[in-house]
Design an enzyme around this catalytic site. Sequence first.
Site, short mmCIF file in Angstrom:
data_model
loop_
_atom_site.label_atom_id
_atom_site.label_comp_id
_atom_site.label_asym_id
_atom_site.label_seq_id
_atom_site.Cartn_x
_atom_site.Cartn_y
_atom_site.Cartn_z
N ASP A 1 0.85 -1.19 0.00
CA ASP A 1 0.00 0.00 0.00
C ASP A 1 0.90 1.25 0.00
O ASP A 1 1.85 1.34 0.78
CB ASP A 1 -0.88 -0.03 1.26
N HIS A 2 0.60 2.20 -0.87
CA HIS A 2 1.31 3.50 -0.91
C HIS A 2 2.83 3.39 -1.00
O HIS A 2 3.55 4.00 -0.18
CB HIS A 2 0.94 4.35 0.32
N ASP B 1 2.71 5.26 -5.39
CA ASP B 1 1.88 6.44 -5.16
C ASP B 1 2.70 7.71 -5.39
O ASP B 1 3.36 8.21 -4.47
CB ASP B 1 1.30 6.42 -3.74
N HIS C 1 -8.73 9.85 3.16
CA HIS C 1 -8.25 8.90 4.17
C HIS C 1 -8.64 9.34 5.58
O HIS C 1 -8.70 10.53 5.87
CB HIS C 1 -6.72 8.82 4.15
N GLY C 2 -8.84 8.35 6.45
CA GLY C 2 -9.00 8.64 7.88
C GLY C 2 -10.40 9.07 8.26
O GLY C 2 -11.30 9.14 7.41
N SER D 1 -13.32 4.15 4.73
CA SER D 1 -14.00 4.36 6.02
C SER D 1 -14.85 5.62 6.01
O SER D 1 -14.44 6.65 5.47
CB SER D 1 -12.97 4.47 7.14
N ASN E 1 -10.05 0.32 -0.14
CA ASN E 1 -9.15 0.26 1.01
C ASN E 1 -9.90 0.69 2.26
O ASN E 1 -10.50 1.77 2.29
CB ASN E 1 -7.97 1.22 0.81
N THR F 1 -9.52 2.71 9.00
CA THR F 1 -10.03 3.42 10.18
C THR F 1 -11.30 2.80 10.78
O THR F 1 -11.38 2.60 12.00
CB THR F 1 -10.32 4.90 9.79
#
Length: 289
Positions: A84-85, A106, A184-185, A217, A236, A239
């Site tokens: 990932d990343h 990424d 993200h998050g 998330s 993906n 969180t």
Amino acid sequence: MLVKMDEILVKARREGYGVIAVSCFSLELIGASIAAAEKKNSPVILNINLKYEFLDSDQDLELFLYMARQRAMRSNVPVAVNLDHGADYEAVMKAISHGFTSVMIDASARPYEENVAVTREVVRAAHAAGLPVEAELGCVGMADASFRLETKYTESAKTDPGLVKDFVDRTGVDFLAVSIGNAHGPYAKNIVPHIDFRLLEEIGKAVPIPLVLHGGSGTGDDNLSRACRMGISKINVGTDLMELAVRKAQKGYEENQNMGRVRYLNHYVAGYQEGVEYYMDVFGSSGKV
Ligand code: 13P
């Protein structure tokens, strides 16, 4: 079965469902992810980021990858082990040498031509090693500004639909992560993001390859299942699973403080597994093996 990610995602895109890529930052969570997949008869992707603190040394990475691959090989459902990343060419090469079955480069925060150049270089090397590659066009940032700890996560920038075909053609990338309102998050005050489905439709028409949604998330189940039907084949998620796991562990501890101390981790892992199973139903991958 340990498989390469294209074996999972090409079918998912064709049939209009999504596959969860679980943030796995411990061996227990690898077990939980695969156990969920076996219960739901679903494929699963183990997302591993080289920035996890416990993977600092090459030895730790080698051991962790060995365990992940062994656990996947012993399973009767398809399991991919995905970087990932990946930050740059060197990070991706390191991941390939340690046994990942697919990699993400990424370079999404870099200018367009640089993103093309780095991604193309990685694709050439990874394909020579027989592995498929994910890259990102547009930039998926952090949902809540207070979580923007890393420089990459300054601002989100939506994917420019006019560049999608050019990017895929020139890089030869196998999967494309898109920025369509996702982030993200955790979201501040639990706000559900506005997903730009018109943009997703345009991107989906431009290229036939599986599309990826980072920051699954807090996106809302309806948004997520709709996105899966429109070409998002990999989602993906981190969180939400962590939050569910913490709640479950706290509850287990409160209910039985003596046993709770010993079993705290078990409750946490069970919560993670529950979340993975839940999302397999939402994304439509349950029963697809
Ligand atoms: P969330 O933690 O927002 O689900 O994002 C996970 C992710 O995209 C990992 O690459």
